[in-house]
Design a protein around this motif. Structure first.
Motif, mmCIF file in Angstrom:
data_model
loop_
_atom_site.group_PDB
_atom_site.id
_atom_site.type_symbol
_atom_site.label_atom_id
_atom_site.label_comp_id
_atom_site.label_asym_id
_atom_site.label_seq_id
_atom_site.Cartn_x
_atom_site.Cartn_y
_atom_site.Cartn_z
ATOM 1 N N VAL A 1 0.834 -1.213 0.000
ATOM 2 C CA VAL A 1 0.000 0.000 0.000
ATOM 3 C C VAL A 1 0.864 1.257 0.000
ATOM 4 N N CYS A 2 1.893 1.276 0.859
ATOM 5 C CA CYS A 2 2.737 2.476 0.970
ATOM 6 C C CYS A 2 3.589 2.696 -0.280
ATOM 7 N N ILE A 3 4.076 1.621 -0.889
ATOM 8 C CA ILE A 3 4.875 1.756 -2.114
ATOM 9 C C ILE A 3 4.029 2.322 -3.244
ATOM 10 N N LEU A 4 2.843 1.751 -3.439
ATOM 11 C CA LEU A 4 1.976 2.215 -4.535
ATOM 12 C C LEU A 4 1.470 3.634 -4.289
ATOM 13 N N SER A 5 1.334 4.015 -3.015
ATOM 14 C CA SER A 5 0.868 5.372 -2.671
ATOM 15 C C SER A 5 2.027 6.355 -2.530
ATOM 16 N N LYS A 6 3.259 5.835 -2.610
ATOM 17 C CA LYS A 6 4.471 6.635 -2.455
ATOM 18 C C LYS A 6 4.502 7.347 -1.091
ATOM 19 N N ILE A 7 4.064 6.599 -0.079
ATOM 20 C CA ILE A 7 4.147 7.080 1.306
ATOM 21 C C ILE A 7 5.355 6.401 1.946
ATOM 22 N N PRO A 8 6.338 7.146 2.444
ATOM 23 C CA PRO A 8 7.505 6.517 3.082
ATOM 24 C C PRO A 8 7.080 5.638 4.265
ATOM 25 N N LEU B 1 6.420 13.566 -3.052
ATOM 26 C CA LEU B 1 7.504 12.599 -3.277
ATOM 27 C C LEU B 1 7.168 11.792 -4.532
ATOM 28 N N ASN B 2 8.086 11.739 -5.498
ATOM 29 C CA ASN B 2 7.789 11.038 -6.752
ATOM 30 C C ASN B 2 8.358 9.621 -6.794
ATOM 31 N N ILE B 3 8.908 9.156 -5.663
ATOM 32 C CA ILE B 3 9.403 7.785 -5.564
ATOM 33 C C ILE B 3 8.908 7.186 -4.248
ATOM 34 N N ALA B 4 8.978 5.878 -4.142
ATOM 35 C CA ALA B 4 8.608 5.212 -2.896
ATOM 36 C C ALA B 4 9.862 4.999 -2.042
ATOM 37 N N VAL B 5 9.696 5.034 -0.727
ATOM 38 C CA VAL B 5 10.825 4.867 0.195
ATOM 39 C C VAL B 5 10.457 3.843 1.263
ATOM 40 N N VAL B 6 11.319 2.825 1.420
ATOM 41 C CA VAL B 6 11.117 1.794 2.436
ATOM 42 C C VAL B 6 12.373 1.716 3.303
ATOM 43 N N GLY B 7 12.210 1.886 4.597
ATOM 44 C CA GLY B 7 13.316 1.740 5.534
ATOM 45 C C GLY B 7 13.123 0.493 6.388
ATOM 46 N N ILE B 8 14.181 -0.304 6.524
ATOM 47 C CA ILE B 8 14.116 -1.537 7.315
ATOM 48 C C ILE B 8 15.151 -1.445 8.426
ATOM 49 N N SER B 9 14.714 -1.694 9.653
ATOM 50 C CA SER B 9 15.623 -1.543 10.788
ATOM 51 C C SER B 9 15.256 -2.516 11.901
ATOM 52 N N ASN B 10 16.265 -2.895 12.702
ATOM 53 C CA ASN B 10 16.023 -3.749 13.867
ATOM 54 C C ASN B 10 15.534 -2.949 15.059
ATOM 55 N N TRP B 11 15.689 -1.628 15.018
ATOM 56 C CA TRP B 11 15.194 -0.795 16.108
ATOM 57 C C TRP B 11 14.717 0.534 15.543
#
Length: 365
Positions: free
Chosen positions: A54-61, A169-179
């Motif tokens: 959902v967030c990628i297609l909506s370009k919501i970080p 924002l014209n791209i999608a942003v995904v952050g992955i973290s252990n904390w």
């Protein structure tokens, strides 16, 4: 949402809306192919995939935060392999854009220049492609490690994921973290935090992993048409396996909740690997007596929950409380090492020794 819809004359209770969301999560995951063997379609994976999609297609970080083993990377891997535009295998995904992913691997030596270049590359590619056909995605992997870098590289994220002057924002942003990161960054994106699994979720996950692995149909010869007798034995064996898997989940849950001295030394991946090992062994040999079952379980525990010699007996005793089939027996370390090296489906083996003696051990095996 229920109140808003009701005020407009649309009757939807909270339970109805929750049911719609849960069914949608399940449907999206069931449409995906190339799931690795032993993947549990549990709540964590369903929620992760749904939110990321959902967030990628909506370009919501979005920042996906959780301990190792809670399906963060797997969720992103499934989305990358299934969203291939018109080349997708499923009809729903064919109507979605193909993803062009640009990854940034966070580390303690990360710099702001590295992050900026990743965003520039993604944005440049997006400028030359219609977002209906191709969508650029920046994946900030292990972004928590970058936060502790002495170069303070994440300061540039503020402007990158929240452009000023009314720009979108014209791209999608995904952050992955252990904390979790600091609030200044987290509140500029959706924050999906994965809590620790409760006992019921651990049991469901263990059974789901084992059922994915134990697919072999054992062809049993039926003599004198005594089919009812075999079916009864199969039912008893299946019930015994269910109790075994529940016992493994209960033992792991108690160990993690009570272990204080070496907290977080063992985690979900060790539990998953134990379930897979036991499942593969039982799948290979079929129904077995308690002695064989005891050796399989004990070997699995020693191979996946090793590394703490002073705590080894405590770990075994914890599992034994819930699995009475475990009988005390000595299994040589060399046997565990040899089995691990010959097992193509196992996890990586780490041997910690003083000096170079480990080299001769590897050469002999």
């Amino acid at each position: 949402m229920s109140n808003i819809l009701s005020s407009r004359g649309i009757k939807f209770s909270e339970a109805d809306i929750l049911d719609i969301v849960l069914k949608e999560q399940e449907d999206i995951l069931n449409r995906m192919t190339d799931l690795p063997e032993g993947t549990a379609l549990n709540t964590a994976l369903q929620e992760n995939v749904f939110m990321l999609l959902v967030c990628i297609l909506s370009k919501i970080p979005i920042f996906l935060v959780g301990k190792p083993g809670c399906s963060k990377s797997l969720s992103m891997q499934l989305i990358r392999s299934n969203l291939r535009g018109k080349d997708s295998t499923n009809g729903l995904f064919k109507g979605m854009p193909q993803l062009f992913c640009v990854s940034f691997q966070g580390s303690e030596s990360s710099t702001s220049d590295g992050i900026i270049k990743v965003f520039e590359k993604a944005e440049k590619y997006q400028l030359h492609n219609d977002e209906k056909d191709v969508l650029s995605v920046v994946i900030l992997d292990e972004i928590g490690l970058a936060e502790i870098s002495r170069f303070n590289p994440l300061k540039v994220l503020h402007g990158l994921i929240e452009p000023g002057n009314g720009k979108d924002l014209n791209i999608a942003v995904v952050g992955i973290s252990n904390w979790a990161l600091d609030a200044a960054k987290m509140n500029r994106a959706i924050h999906l935090s994965r809590p620790d699994m409760d006992l019921q979720e651990l049991m469901y996950t263990g059974k789901s992993i084992s059922s994915s692995i134990m697919k072999k149909k054992k062809q049993m010869k039926v003599v004198n048409f005594n089919l009812q007798s075999h079916e009864k034995k199969d039912a008893v064996w299946e019930q015994k396996l269910n109790k075994l898997l529940e016992g493994l989940a209960e033992g792991y849950h108690e160990y993690c909740s009570k272990e204080k001295r070496y907290q977080h030394f063992h985690g979900l991946r060790d539990f998953y690997s134990l379930i897979k090992y036991v499942g593969r062994k039982i799948d290979d040999i079929g129904r077995c007596d308690d002695d064989d079952l005891s050796e399989i379980i004990l070997t699995g525990i020693l191979r996946n929950f090793g590394g703490l010699p002073t705590e080894q007996q405590y770990i075994i005793n914890t599992f034994q409380k819930y699995i009475p089939e475990i009988k005390p027996q000595h299994i040589p370390i060399m046997k565990l090492i040899t089995e691990n090296m010959n097992d193509k489906a196992c996890r990586h083996l780490m041997l910690i020794t003083n000096g170079d003696t480990v080299i001769s051990v590897l050469e002999r095996n």
